[in-house]
Write a protein that holds these residues in place. Sequence first.
Motif, PDB file in Angstrom:
ATOM      1  N   PRO A   1      29.392  52.237  -3.563  1.00 50.09           N
ATOM      2  CA  PRO A   1      29.166  50.797  -3.342  1.00 50.09           C
ATOM      3  C   PRO A   1      30.387  50.146  -2.707  1.00 50.09           C
ATOM      4  O   PRO A   1      31.476  50.715  -2.710  1.00 50.09           O
ATOM      5  CB  PRO A   1      28.937  50.259  -4.760  1.00 50.09           C
ATOM      6  CG  PRO A   1      29.637  51.212  -5.648  1.00 50.09           C
ATOM      7  CD  PRO A   1      29.569  52.551  -4.968  1.00 50.09           C
ATOM      8  N   GLY A   2      30.174  48.946  -2.175  1.00 49.78           N
ATOM      9  CA  GLY A   2      31.283  48.187  -1.634  1.00 49.78           C
ATOM     10  C   GLY A   2      32.182  47.711  -2.773  1.00 49.78           C
ATOM     11  O   GLY A   2      31.735  47.511  -3.893  1.00 49.78           O
TER      12      GLY A   2
ATOM     13  N   ILE B   1      19.009  51.786 -13.034  1.00 47.90           N
ATOM     14  CA  ILE B   1      20.429  51.909 -12.691  1.00 47.90           C
ATOM     15  C   ILE B   1      20.572  52.579 -11.326  1.00 47.90           C
ATOM     16  O   ILE B   1      21.354  52.123 -10.480  1.00 47.90           O
ATOM     17  CB  ILE B   1      21.187  52.696 -13.782  1.00 47.90           C
ATOM     18  CG1 ILE B   1      21.226  51.893 -15.086  1.00 47.90           C
ATOM     19  CG2 ILE B   1      22.604  53.045 -13.318  1.00 47.90           C
ATOM     20  CD1 ILE B   1      21.723  52.669 -16.289  1.00 47.90           C
ATOM     21  N   HIS B   2      19.812  53.634 -11.097  1.00 46.96           N
ATOM     22  CA  HIS B   2      19.851  54.362  -9.831  1.00 46.96           C
ATOM     23  C   HIS B   2      19.493  53.432  -8.668  1.00 46.96           C
ATOM     24  O   HIS B   2      20.207  53.362  -7.660  1.00 46.96           O
ATOM     25  CB  HIS B   2      18.876  55.537  -9.911  1.00 46.96           C
ATOM     26  CG  HIS B   2      19.017  56.529  -8.806  1.00 46.96           C
ATOM     27  ND1 HIS B   2      18.720  57.852  -8.978  1.00 46.96           N
ATOM     28  CD2 HIS B   2      19.388  56.411  -7.505  1.00 46.96           C
ATOM     29  CE1 HIS B   2      18.915  58.500  -7.847  1.00 46.96           C
ATOM     30  NE2 HIS B   2      19.312  57.640  -6.933  1.00 46.96           N
ATOM     31  N   ILE B   3      18.397  52.687  -8.813  1.00 45.28           N
ATOM     32  CA  ILE B   3      17.963  51.766  -7.759  1.00 45.28           C
ATOM     33  C   ILE B   3      19.001  50.664  -7.553  1.00 45.28           C
ATOM     34  O   ILE B   3      19.286  50.272  -6.418  1.00 45.28           O
ATOM     35  CB  ILE B   3      16.573  51.180  -8.087  1.00 45.28           C
ATOM     36  CG1 ILE B   3      15.527  52.305  -8.040  1.00 45.28           C
ATOM     37  CG2 ILE B   3      16.206  50.052  -7.126  1.00 45.28           C
ATOM     38  CD1 ILE B   3      14.172  51.930  -8.619  1.00 45.28           C
ATOM     39  N   SER B   4      19.602  50.200  -8.631  1.00 43.11           N
ATOM     40  CA  SER B   4      20.647  49.171  -8.527  1.00 43.11           C
ATOM     41  C   SER B   4      21.803  49.660  -7.674  1.00 43.11           C
ATOM     42  O   SER B   4      22.324  48.922  -6.832  1.00 43.11           O
ATOM     43  CB  SER B   4      21.175  48.806  -9.910  1.00 43.11           C
ATOM     44  OG  SER B   4      20.149  48.290 -10.707  1.00 43.11           O
ATOM     45  N   LEU B   5      22.201  50.908  -7.896  1.00 49.40           N
ATOM     46  CA  LEU B   5      23.301  51.457  -7.099  1.00 49.40           C
ATOM     47  C   LEU B   5      22.913  51.628  -5.632  1.00 49.40           C
ATOM     48  O   LEU B   5      23.759  51.463  -4.746  1.00 49.40           O
ATOM     49  CB  LEU B   5      23.776  52.787  -7.693  1.00 49.40           C
ATOM     50  CG  LEU B   5      24.545  52.644  -9.005  1.00 49.40           C
ATOM     51  CD1 LEU B   5      24.766  54.007  -9.646  1.00 49.40           C
ATOM     52  CD2 LEU B   5      25.864  51.915  -8.784  1.00 49.40           C
TER      53      LEU B   5
ATOM     54  N   ARG C   1      39.008  46.289  -7.023  1.00 51.43           N
ATOM     55  CA  ARG C   1      38.309  46.242  -8.307  1.00 51.43           C
ATOM     56  C   ARG C   1      37.274  47.343  -8.279  1.00 51.43           C
ATOM     57  O   ARG C   1      36.441  47.383  -7.395  1.00 51.43           O
ATOM     58  CB  ARG C   1      37.644  44.890  -8.504  1.00 51.43           C
ATOM     59  CG  ARG C   1      38.646  43.795  -8.697  1.00 51.43           C
ATOM     60  CD  ARG C   1      37.929  42.537  -9.076  1.00 51.43           C
ATOM     61  NE  ARG C   1      38.914  41.506  -9.233  1.00 51.43           N
ATOM     62  CZ  ARG C   1      38.695  40.407  -9.895  1.00 51.43           C
ATOM     63  NH1 ARG C   1      37.537  40.185 -10.439  1.00 51.43           N
ATOM     64  NH2 ARG C   1      39.629  39.509 -10.008  1.00 51.43           N
ATOM     65  N   LYS C   2      37.330  48.206  -9.232  1.00 53.72           N
ATOM     66  CA  LYS C   2      36.407  49.328  -9.249  1.00 53.72           C
ATOM     67  C   LYS C   2      35.072  48.902  -9.835  1.00 53.72           C
ATOM     68  O   LYS C   2      35.002  48.061 -10.698  1.00 53.72           O
ATOM     69  CB  LYS C   2      36.999  50.468 -10.048  1.00 53.72           C
ATOM     70  CG  LYS C   2      38.318  50.915  -9.452  1.00 53.72           C
ATOM     71  CD  LYS C   2      38.650  52.283  -9.830  1.00 53.72           C
ATOM     72  CE  LYS C   2      39.970  52.608  -9.191  1.00 53.72           C
ATOM     73  NZ  LYS C   2      40.200  53.935  -8.900  1.00 53.72           N
ATOM     74  N   ASN C   3      34.050  49.511  -9.367  1.00 54.79           N
ATOM     75  CA  ASN C   3      32.703  49.250  -9.820  1.00 54.79           C
ATOM     76  C   ASN C   3      32.424  50.163 -11.018  1.00 54.79           C
ATOM     77  O   ASN C   3      32.270  51.371 -10.857  1.00 54.79           O
ATOM     78  CB  ASN C   3      31.729  49.515  -8.676  1.00 54.79           C
ATOM     79  CG  ASN C   3      30.313  49.179  -9.018  1.00 54.79           C
ATOM     80  OD1 ASN C   3      29.827  49.512 -10.088  1.00 54.79           O
ATOM     81  ND2 ASN C   3      29.639  48.536  -8.105  1.00 54.79           N
ATOM     82  N   MET C   4      32.388  49.601 -12.222  1.00 58.25           N
ATOM     83  CA  MET C   4      32.217  50.393 -13.437  1.00 58.25           C
ATOM     84  C   MET C   4      30.898  51.166 -13.434  1.00 58.25           C
ATOM     85  O   MET C   4      30.838  52.306 -13.899  1.00 58.25           O
ATOM     86  CB  MET C   4      32.290  49.492 -14.678  1.00 58.25           C
ATOM     87  CG  MET C   4      32.251  50.278 -15.977  1.00 58.25           C
ATOM     88  SD  MET C   4      33.529  51.541 -16.153  1.00 58.25           S
ATOM     89  CE  MET C   4      34.969  50.556 -16.400  1.00 58.25           C
TER      90      MET C   4
ATOM     91  N   ILE D   1      31.447  54.295 -11.402  1.00 55.29           N
ATOM     92  CA  ILE D   1      32.295  55.254 -12.126  1.00 55.29           C
ATOM     93  C   ILE D   1      31.483  55.968 -13.198  1.00 55.29           C
ATOM     94  O   ILE D   1      31.508  57.200 -13.289  1.00 55.29           O
ATOM     95  CB  ILE D   1      33.516  54.531 -12.744  1.00 55.29           C
ATOM     96  CG1 ILE D   1      34.456  54.049 -11.630  1.00 55.29           C
ATOM     97  CG2 ILE D   1      34.261  55.456 -13.706  1.00 55.29           C
ATOM     98  CD1 ILE D   1      35.531  53.098 -12.104  1.00 55.29           C
ATOM     99  N   LEU D   2      30.747  55.212 -13.998  1.00 51.41           N
ATOM    100  CA  LEU D   2      29.946  55.828 -15.060  1.00 51.41           C
ATOM    101  C   LEU D   2      28.846  56.714 -14.480  1.00 51.41           C
ATOM    102  O   LEU D   2      28.533  57.770 -15.043  1.00 51.41           O
ATOM    103  CB  LEU D   2      29.364  54.757 -15.987  1.00 51.41           C
ATOM    104  CG  LEU D   2      30.384  54.026 -16.857  1.00 51.41           C
ATOM    105  CD1 LEU D   2      29.722  52.877 -17.604  1.00 51.41           C
ATOM    106  CD2 LEU D   2      31.067  54.977 -17.825  1.00 51.41           C
ATOM    107  N   TRP D   3      28.256  56.310 -13.364  1.00 50.81           N
ATOM    108  CA  TRP D   3      27.222  57.125 -12.712  1.00 50.81           C
ATOM    109  C   TRP D   3      27.801  58.476 -12.299  1.00 50.81           C
ATOM    110  O   TRP D   3      27.227  59.521 -12.551  1.00 50.81           O
ATOM    111  CB  TRP D   3      26.661  56.376 -11.501  1.00 50.81           C
ATOM    112  CG  TRP D   3      25.639  57.147 -10.736  1.00 50.81           C
ATOM    113  CD1 TRP D   3      25.846  57.921  -9.636  1.00 50.81           C
ATOM    114  CD2 TRP D   3      24.247  57.244 -11.024  1.00 50.81           C
ATOM    115  NE1 TRP D   3      24.666  58.477  -9.213  1.00 50.81           N
ATOM    116  CE2 TRP D   3      23.666  58.082 -10.053  1.00 50.81           C
ATOM    117  CE3 TRP D   3      23.432  56.693 -12.011  1.00 50.81           C
ATOM    118  CZ2 TRP D   3      22.320  58.390 -10.028  1.00 50.81           C
ATOM    119  CZ3 TRP D   3      22.078  56.996 -11.986  1.00 50.81           C
ATOM    120  CH2 TRP D   3      21.534  57.826 -11.006  1.00 50.81           C
TER     121      TRP D   3
END
Length: 107
Positions: free
Chosen positions: A73-74, A37-41, A3-6, A9-11
Amino acid sequence: MKRKNMAWILWNEGRPLELTDECLAQSSTLSEVLRCIHISLLCVQQHPDDRPSMSSVIVMLGSESALPQPKQPGFFLEKDSNAAHCFSSKQESSSTNEITTTLLEAR
């Protein structure tokens, strides 16, 4: 099946703001949304040693210093799609947990 991490991909495609709801983007400054968003990644990188500690995350959220580039990300590897489907279709009871959030302010 991966399952890809959307968000990832958008980043990588330079379109991270497509993750946000319009009302959020309008009520916040663009730089704050991108920083979150950056910190989340950074927090979901595949290797735990690459992830920042919670105290580091708090500092990152409260500052404007440069952030390291996030690594991939994993991904969730689904071994048996039928088992996953059966699990997701079960009716299970859920509980609600109450959360308290504290905002830290410098003196």
